[in-house]
Design an enzyme around this catalytic site. Structure first.
Site, PDB file in Angstrom:
ATOM      1  N   CYS A 319       0.825  -1.209   0.000  1.00  0.00           N
ATOM      2  CA  CYS A 319       0.000   0.000   0.000  1.00  0.00           C
ATOM      3  C   CYS A 319       0.859   1.259   0.000  1.00  0.00           C
ATOM      4  O   CYS A 319       0.340   2.370   0.133  1.00  0.00           O
ATOM      5  CB  CYS A 319      -0.948   0.001   1.202  1.00  0.00           C
ATOM      6  SG  CYS A 319      -0.122  -0.056   2.809  1.00  0.00           S
ATOM      7  N   GLU A 353      -2.212   1.000  -4.428  1.00  0.00           N
ATOM      8  CA  GLU A 353      -1.730  -0.335  -4.094  1.00  0.00           C
ATOM      9  C   GLU A 353      -0.953  -0.859  -5.294  1.00  0.00           C
ATOM     10  O   GLU A 353      -1.293  -0.573  -6.444  1.00  0.00           O
ATOM     11  CB  GLU A 353      -2.902  -1.276  -3.802  1.00  0.00           C
ATOM     12  CG  GLU A 353      -3.748  -0.886  -2.617  1.00  0.00           C
ATOM     13  CD  GLU A 353      -3.361  -1.604  -1.336  1.00  0.00           C
ATOM     14  OE1 GLU A 353      -2.742  -2.683  -1.421  1.00  0.00           O
ATOM     15  OE2 GLU A 353      -3.688  -1.088  -0.258  1.00  0.00           O
TER      16      GLU A 353
END
Length: 361
Positions: A319, A353
């Site tokens: 992330c 992401e």
């Protein structure tokens, strides 16, 4: 919570910028072109939270710009949130007109699923009593949603304290319990694309899988079907309990789940010290070929990163592309990036992401 600057007309340009940023970060490692997985332009976010802002006798859903908690953005709807959340917002607002529900209510959280389930958390600056419970039960029935009430030292549940999600990977549907207060992927459509990519990137294996930071078993369920057996670790008790329930609900019996941090598992595998939580687990019986990691924003610590170097294949979901690049730099002398992907979990923000597959040189 800050409000993303919602502008669907700018979506494609923003996604192109994210792709260029990821390409730049991975360029030193001779990474291939990233596969890019876009998001729905609206109604993609399955969970969100709002503060309540008082104007006279009325209260409104509110969000704030980062660093500014004095000038609220008042909301009647929220286009990036799921249609289910937008349906619930006005009906919940009507419900808190009842003093038993509205008195000293200061925050509301919604958790929904692609499967249509919903849970609402109401946070208070007062103790919750029988009058609150009766009103919450009536509201839950009207809304068709579970409700959790929170105040200092109290947590009252009407219905369930989790929602149920379904994800289909390679033709098999997996069912997930997603607990209130625990981490879940916010963008359900993109989360499904992440599962598909990870499943394909791992491929069928005749050896074993090690998974760090497994959460509620989001990736564990489909990836375990690609391996002979799997060992998964997670430190959060809430997530561990959800993962165990999810494994049982889906009939997956080749996974051993232990409540250890990644750092503790590193110590166990290095035989630095024993852990009672590993009693009955024969680490030497595993033939690990792939390690799957989905760490927090800080990425893997140096020792855990060194641990992953032992494995032929490292499947990494991140992330934070900056910490991903830093971890790859530590591994680049022994592993090369053979696949990479961009998953646009967070449209209209700079967050993204990404995923990489690293294979031993």
């Amino acid at each position: 919570m800050s409000r993303p600057h919602f502008d669907p007309a700018q979506y494609d340009a923003q996604l192109s910028e994210k792709r260029a940023r990821l390409v730049e970060l991975l360029a030193p490692f001779d990474a291939p072109e990233p596969e890019v997985f876009d998001s729905p332009r609206e109604h993609y976010r399955l969970r969100t939270e709002f503060r309540l802002w008082r104007e006279g006798e009325n209260r409104h859903y509110a969000m704030f710009e980062p660093g500014d908690n004095r000038n609220p953005i008042l909301l009647d709807d929220f286009p990036i949130a799921s249609k289910r959340i937008n349906e619930l917002m006005p009906n919940l607002k009507a419900g808190w007109a009842d003093p038993a529900l509205g008195f000293k209510l200061f925050q509301v959280e919604f958790l929904t699923t692609l499967a249509g389930d919903a849970l609402i958390t109401l946070a208070y600056h007062r103790p919750l009593d029988d009058a609150w419970l009766a009103a919450a039960e009536a509201l839950s029935a009207r809304l068709g949603a579970s409700i959790v009430g929170r105040s200092r030292g109290q947590r009252l549940v009407v219905g369930r304290d989790y929602v149920e999600e379904e994800m289909t990977v390679a033709g098999r549907t997996f069912r997930y319990r997603q607990p209130e207060g625990a981490f879940t992927q916010p963008n359900g459509v993109v989360a499904g694309k992440m599962l598909d990519w990870a499943y394909e990137a791992m491929g069928p294996r005749d050896d074993d899988l090690l998974e760090l930071y497994c959460g509620n078993g989001n990736f564990t369920l489909p990836l375990a079907t690609r391996a002979r057996k799997a060992l998964a670790t997670e430190i959060s008790k809430t997530s561990v309990n959800a993962a165990l329930a999810n494994l049982a609900d889906n009939g997956i019996d080749n996974v051993t789940l232990v409540r250890l941090s990644a750092e503790e598992l590193t110590q166990a595998l290095n035989e630095v010290r024993p852990f009672r939580r590993l009693a009955g687990v024969d680490l030497k019986s595993y033939d690990f070929g792939t390690v799957f990691v989905d760490p927090p924003r800080a990425g893997m610590d140096p020792d855990t990163c060194e641990l992953t170097r032992r494995f032929e294949r490292i499947l990494y979901i991140s992330c934070n592309p900056e910490t991903l690049a830093a971890n790859i730099a530590q591994l680049h002398d022994t592993h090369r990036v053979t696949r990479c992907a961009l998953f646009d979990q967070f449209p209209y923000t700079h967050h993204m992401e990404s995923g990489v597959l690293l294979e031993r040189r």
